[in-house]
Each structure stands twice: as C-alpha cells, then as structure tokens.
Design a protein around this motif. Sequence first.
Motif, PDB file in Angstrom:
ATOM      1  N   ARG A   1      47.323  41.162  39.005  1.00  0.00           N
ATOM      2  CA  ARG A   1      47.630  42.594  38.876  1.00  0.00           C
ATOM      3  C   ARG A   1      46.453  43.466  39.313  1.00  0.00           C
ATOM      4  NH1 ARG A   1      52.164  44.197  34.368  1.00  0.00           N
ATOM      5  NH2 ARG A   1      53.781  43.973  35.970  1.00  0.00           N
ATOM      6  N   LEU A   2      45.241  42.978  39.134  1.00  0.00           N
ATOM      7  CA  LEU A   2      44.083  43.717  39.623  1.00  0.00           C
ATOM      8  C   LEU A   2      44.132  43.834  41.140  1.00  0.00           C
ATOM      9  CD1 LEU A   2      41.337  45.086  39.313  1.00  0.00           C
ATOM     10  CD2 LEU A   2      40.283  42.810  39.287  1.00  0.00           C
ATOM     11  N   GLY A   3      44.449  42.738  41.807  1.00  0.00           N
ATOM     12  CA  GLY A   3      44.553  42.764  43.267  1.00  0.00           C
ATOM     13  C   GLY A   3      45.618  43.736  43.744  1.00  0.00           C
ATOM     14  N   ILE A   4      46.768  43.738  43.067  1.00  0.00           N
ATOM     15  CA  ILE A   4      47.843  44.661  43.430  1.00  0.00           C
ATOM     16  C   ILE A   4      47.397  46.099  43.210  1.00  0.00           C
ATOM     17  CG2 ILE A   4      50.190  45.413  42.882  1.00  0.00           C
ATOM     18  CD1 ILE A   4      50.777  42.492  42.071  1.00  0.00           C
ATOM     19  N   ALA A   5      46.759  46.355  42.061  1.00  0.00           N
ATOM     20  CA  ALA A   5      46.317  47.713  41.746  1.00  0.00           C
ATOM     21  C   ALA A   5      45.296  48.211  42.770  1.00  0.00           C
ATOM     22  CB  ALA A   5      45.732  47.757  40.341  1.00  0.00           C
ATOM     23  N   GLU A   6      44.379  47.353  43.171  1.00  0.00           N
ATOM     24  CA  GLU A   6      43.379  47.756  44.171  1.00  0.00           C
ATOM     25  C   GLU A   6      44.048  48.098  45.496  1.00  0.00           C
ATOM     26  OE1 GLU A   6      39.366  45.388  42.737  1.00  0.00           O
ATOM     27  OE2 GLU A   6      40.824  44.326  43.992  1.00  0.00           O
ATOM     28  N   TYR A   7      45.048  47.313  45.868  1.00  0.00           N
ATOM     29  CA  TYR A   7      45.768  47.610  47.113  1.00  0.00           C
ATOM     30  C   TYR A   7      46.521  48.933  47.000  1.00  0.00           C
ATOM     31  CZ  TYR A   7      49.334  47.423  50.726  1.00  0.00           C
ATOM     32  OH  TYR A   7      50.159  47.744  51.773  1.00  0.00           O
ATOM     33  N   LEU A   8      47.205  49.147  45.865  1.00  0.00           N
ATOM     34  CA  LEU A   8      47.948  50.390  45.687  1.00  0.00           C
ATOM     35  C   LEU A   8      47.001  51.588  45.639  1.00  0.00           C
ATOM     36  CD1 LEU A   8      50.660  49.291  43.093  1.00  0.00           C
ATOM     37  CD2 LEU A   8      50.933  49.645  45.553  1.00  0.00           C
ATOM     38  N   ALA A   9      45.834  51.426  45.027  1.00  0.00           N
ATOM     39  CA  ALA A   9      44.864  52.516  44.992  1.00  0.00           C
ATOM     40  C   ALA A   9      44.395  52.871  46.403  1.00  0.00           C
ATOM     41  CB  ALA A   9      43.672  52.139  44.119  1.00  0.00           C
ATOM     42  N   SER A  10      44.253  51.856  47.246  1.00  0.00           N
ATOM     43  CA  SER A  10      43.784  52.103  48.618  1.00  0.00           C
ATOM     44  C   SER A  10      44.848  52.762  49.476  1.00  0.00           C
ATOM     45  CB  SER A  10      43.343  50.781  49.269  1.00  0.00           C
ATOM     46  OG  SER A  10      44.466  49.954  49.573  1.00  0.00           O
ATOM     47  N   THR A  11      46.122  52.604  49.103  1.00  0.00           N
ATOM     48  CA  THR A  11      47.205  53.155  49.919  1.00  0.00           C
ATOM     49  C   THR A  11      47.876  54.380  49.305  1.00  0.00           C
ATOM     50  OG1 THR A  11      48.719  51.541  48.905  1.00  0.00           O
ATOM     51  CG2 THR A  11      47.740  50.951  51.038  1.00  0.00           C
ATOM     52  N   LEU A  12      47.917  54.443  47.975  1.00  0.00           N
ATOM     53  CA  LEU A  12      48.639  55.528  47.312  1.00  0.00           C
ATOM     54  C   LEU A  12      47.744  56.479  46.543  1.00  0.00           C
ATOM     55  CD1 LEU A  12      51.729  53.538  45.967  1.00  0.00           C
ATOM     56  CD2 LEU A  12      51.635  55.038  47.965  1.00  0.00           C
ATOM     57  N   GLY A  13      46.473  56.127  46.388  1.00  0.00           N
ATOM     58  CA  GLY A  13      45.555  57.068  45.763  1.00  0.00           C
ATOM     59  C   GLY A  13      45.037  56.620  44.411  1.00  0.00           C
ATOM     60  N   GLU A  14      44.179  57.475  43.834  1.00  0.00           N
ATOM     61  CA  GLU A  14      43.396  57.105  42.658  1.00  0.00           C
ATOM     62  C   GLU A  14      44.234  56.903  41.405  1.00  0.00           C
ATOM     63  OE1 GLU A  14      42.069  61.621  41.279  1.00  0.00           O
ATOM     64  OE2 GLU A  14      40.598  60.254  42.144  1.00  0.00           O
ATOM     65  N   ARG A  15      45.501  57.351  41.391  1.00  0.00           N
ATOM     66  CA  ARG A  15      46.307  57.115  40.188  1.00  0.00           C
ATOM     67  C   ARG A  15      46.528  55.632  39.912  1.00  0.00           C
ATOM     68  NH1 ARG A  15      49.993  58.646  44.217  1.00  0.00           N
ATOM     69  NH2 ARG A  15      52.019  57.566  44.291  1.00  0.00           N
ATOM     70  N   PHE A  16      46.287  54.779  40.918  1.00  0.00           N
ATOM     71  CA  PHE A  16      46.406  53.335  40.734  1.00  0.00           C
ATOM     72  C   PHE A  16      45.049  52.652  40.598  1.00  0.00           C
ATOM     73  CE2 PHE A  16      50.617  54.248  42.450  1.00  0.00           C
ATOM     74  CZ  PHE A  16      51.413  53.467  41.619  1.00  0.00           C
ATOM     75  N   GLU A  17      43.985  53.434  40.434  1.00  0.00           N
ATOM     76  CA  GLU A  17      42.652  52.846  40.287  1.00  0.00           C
ATOM     77  C   GLU A  17      42.606  52.000  39.011  1.00  0.00           C
ATOM     78  OE1 GLU A  17      38.942  51.739  41.248  1.00  0.00           O
ATOM     79  OE2 GLU A  17      40.268  52.978  42.486  1.00  0.00           O
ATOM     80  N   PRO A  18      42.210  50.736  39.113  1.00  0.00           N
ATOM     81  CA  PRO A  18      42.207  49.861  37.931  1.00  0.00           C
ATOM     82  C   PRO A  18      41.219  50.335  36.875  1.00  0.00           C
ATOM     83  CG  PRO A  18      42.047  48.581  39.960  1.00  0.00           C
ATOM     84  CD  PRO A  18      41.832  50.007  40.341  1.00  0.00           C
ATOM     85  N   PRO A  19      41.585  50.310  35.596  1.00  0.00           N
ATOM     86  CA  PRO A  19      40.642  50.657  34.532  1.00  0.00           C
ATOM     87  C   PRO A  19      39.473  49.664  34.511  1.00  0.00           C
ATOM     88  CG  PRO A  19      42.906  50.586  33.710  1.00  0.00           C
ATOM     89  CD  PRO A  19      42.926  49.993  35.076  1.00  0.00           C
ATOM     90  N   GLN A  20      38.324  50.146  34.033  1.00  0.00           N
ATOM     91  CA  GLN A  20      37.151  49.278  33.956  1.00  0.00           C
ATOM     92  C   GLN A  20      37.396  48.097  33.032  1.00  0.00           C
ATOM     93  OE1 GLN A  20      34.437  49.657  35.918  1.00  0.00           O
ATOM     94  NE2 GLN A  20      33.882  47.612  35.148  1.00  0.00           N
ATOM     95  N   LEU A  21      38.175  48.302  31.963  1.00  0.00           N
ATOM     96  CA  LEU A  21      38.490  47.205  31.049  1.00  0.00           C
ATOM     97  C   LEU A  21      39.159  46.057  31.787  1.00  0.00           C
ATOM     98  CD1 LEU A  21      38.812  45.913  28.249  1.00  0.00           C
ATOM     99  CD2 LEU A  21      40.934  47.242  27.975  1.00  0.00           C
ATOM    100  N   MET A  22      40.051  46.375  32.688  1.00  0.00           N
ATOM    101  CA  MET A  22      40.747  45.343  33.462  1.00  0.00           C
ATOM    102  C   MET A  22      39.756  44.567  34.332  1.00  0.00           C
ATOM    103  SD  MET A  22      43.941  45.936  36.061  1.00  0.00           S
ATOM    104  CE  MET A  22      45.231  44.698  36.207  1.00  0.00           C
ATOM    105  N   ARG A  23      38.872  45.286  34.994  1.00  0.00           N
ATOM    106  CA  ARG A  23      37.865  44.628  35.840  1.00  0.00           C
ATOM    107  C   ARG A  23      36.951  43.738  34.992  1.00  0.00           C
ATOM    108  NH1 ARG A  23      37.906  46.641  40.902  1.00  0.00           N
ATOM    109  NH2 ARG A  23      38.699  48.744  41.278  1.00  0.00           N
ATOM    110  N   ASP A  24      36.553  44.232  33.817  1.00  0.00           N
ATOM    111  CA  ASP A  24      35.669  43.462  32.958  1.00  0.00           C
ATOM    112  C   ASP A  24      36.337  42.181  32.464  1.00  0.00           C
ATOM    113  OD1 ASP A  24      33.783  45.423  33.284  1.00  0.00           O
ATOM    114  OD2 ASP A  24      34.135  46.377  31.336  1.00  0.00           O
ATOM    115  N   MET A  25      37.605  42.274  32.087  1.00  0.00           N
ATOM    116  CA  MET A  25      38.323  41.098  31.599  1.00  0.00           C
ATOM    117  C   MET A  25      38.457  40.046  32.698  1.00  0.00           C
ATOM    118  SD  MET A  25      41.224  42.874  29.178  1.00  0.00           S
ATOM    119  CE  MET A  25      41.977  41.300  28.676  1.00  0.00           C
ATOM    120  N   VAL A  26      38.751  40.489  33.915  1.00  0.00           N
ATOM    121  CA  VAL A  26      38.853  39.537  35.033  1.00  0.00           C
ATOM    122  C   VAL A  26      37.498  38.893  35.292  1.00  0.00           C
ATOM    123  CG1 VAL A  26      39.281  39.326  37.514  1.00  0.00           C
ATOM    124  CG2 VAL A  26      40.849  40.661  36.085  1.00  0.00           C
ATOM    125  N   ALA A  27      36.431  39.676  35.246  1.00  0.00           N
ATOM    126  CA  ALA A  27      35.079  39.135  35.467  1.00  0.00           C
ATOM    127  C   ALA A  27      34.720  38.096  34.408  1.00  0.00           C
ATOM    128  CB  ALA A  27      34.054  40.266  35.469  1.00  0.00           C
TER     129      ALA A  27
END
Length: 289
Positions: free
Chosen positions: A246-272
């Motif tokens: 879902r992080l990968g999908i969100a990053e792609y959507l953020a790059s194409t549809l804008g910042e409303r799909f920018e992944p929360p930092q919590l999500m990035r931290d959990m994946v890390a």
Amino acid sequence: MSEKHELTVPAVVGVLGGGRMGAGIAHAFLLAGSRVTVVERDGVAADAAQERIERDLAKSLERGSVDGNLEEWSENLTLSLNHEDFADAQLVVEAVPEVWELKIQALQEVERNLAGTAWLATNTSSLSVDGLAEHLARPERFCGLHFFNPVPASKLVEVVLSKHTGDELRALSVQWVKGLGKTPVVVNDAPGFASSRLGVAIALEAIRMVEEGVASPEDIDNAMVLGYKFPVGPLALTDIVGLDVRLGIAEYLASTLGERFEPPQLMRDMVARGELGRKTGKGFFDHGS
C-alpha cells in the motif's frame, strides 16, 4: 451448496509469478477448468507456488464451495522456470511485484514467447495500463485484470481497459471474469483505477487518525465495520494487503494525483521497521501464530 462454472475461460492459461496473488489467479482458472502453467524465477519459488496452489485447491473442496477433483486439478497445473512454456497459452496474466521497470521487462519477455493470437493481462493494482501497453508490440491484445487478495474468497475483478485495448478483448475479458464466478467492474485506465484509488484514500486517512491519536486501530476499524457496513476495517485490510504494497501504491498515486495521497510518516516508519502486516506477523494488529 457447490457450484460449477462452464468453461467460458481460456482452455490454456499462463500466470507469471506464483506468489500470493499469482497462486490465487492460478487457483481461480484451475477451478474454472483451464490448464494452467505458472512460471517462477527459481526452483524454490516454484515449489512454494505449487504447494500454495494445491493447498488452496484442497481448502476449496473442504469448504464445499466447488465441485471437482483435486487430482485432476493438480494434473492441469504445471510449474516452470521457462517463459517458453507459455507458447501454447491463450491468455497469460502477469503477477510480479508492483515495480514499473520489472513489470515492463516481465511483460515484454512474456509477449516474446506468446503466439500472435494470445492475450496478455497485468494484475497491477495501480500502475498505468496505458503506459505499460506502450512498451508492447501488440498493445491491442493487452489489458488489466486486477484480482483482489485473497483471490479464492474475493468476488471482484477490476477489468482495466487501456486506450489501446481492442474491442474483442474488451468483451472477452468480462466474459472470462464471469466464467471464474466473479463479478467484473470495468474501468478506463486512470491512476489507481477505481478500487485502489478509493481503498487507499480511506486507508491513508485511517492511518493519519492513528498517527494523530484520534482513536485506536481497533476503534477506527470498528467504526467502519459497524457504522458503514465495511466487511473488514481499513487498517485490518491494510495488514492483509501489506503495508509495503500500500505504501508503493500511495507513493505512485501521490506522484500522479497530488499530495492528498502522500503517505503518512507512521506508514513509512512501520514499513522501515518491517511491520508489514499479516505476512510479517505485525502491522496495525498482531498476527502472531
């Protein structure tokens, strides 16, 4: 009550990738009566894919949801390490990870080994089907077939049409999904299609609510399940799909549809931290044995 579907799917089907999604796709076509060849990257992965598929077939019989013969299904399943074994396939569904360059390379390699009359589909959940089609020699014979996890239990397949998809394939793809006993939802190619775009939007807001301390994951999910009749809460579903996916999908959507799909930092931290959900035993919920 058991049910049986007439063979309105291709008689010979190939699946590239035998992970959770690829195995589920193979399972669906085997139940519908197709002969299926799954191509994997190495022997260990091929053995794991075969075990995964045969286990799911046995579970389908145990549940009584289908009529069939496990031995016959197993005879119709072939595991291979060679793309040339797709030569007699009438349809191949690509199910490799959601990495743009990997998808293109995989689809091109498959296409080189297909008959000119064969069809090709991608199981991408968000990447541009138009963009992928432009790297193929026969884009009119290509579409998206977005299956949902877990494939055996899901009744939905999103049929994604690119601007290149020919009229014959537009009709056939809907027929195949119905032949699998599933319901097709037809969409034109757009970032995230219909399902991923809406599903990820809800999940991202739920994660922000956890991040901001609005409510616990349990209470957020209960609100959606009990108040809005969701079959499973957005955070539990994120655990099932995988936070990394879902992080990968969100990053792609953020790059194409804008910042409303920018992944929360919590999500990035959990994946890390490797907290990817069910597949690692921990995500927003514990999934320990």
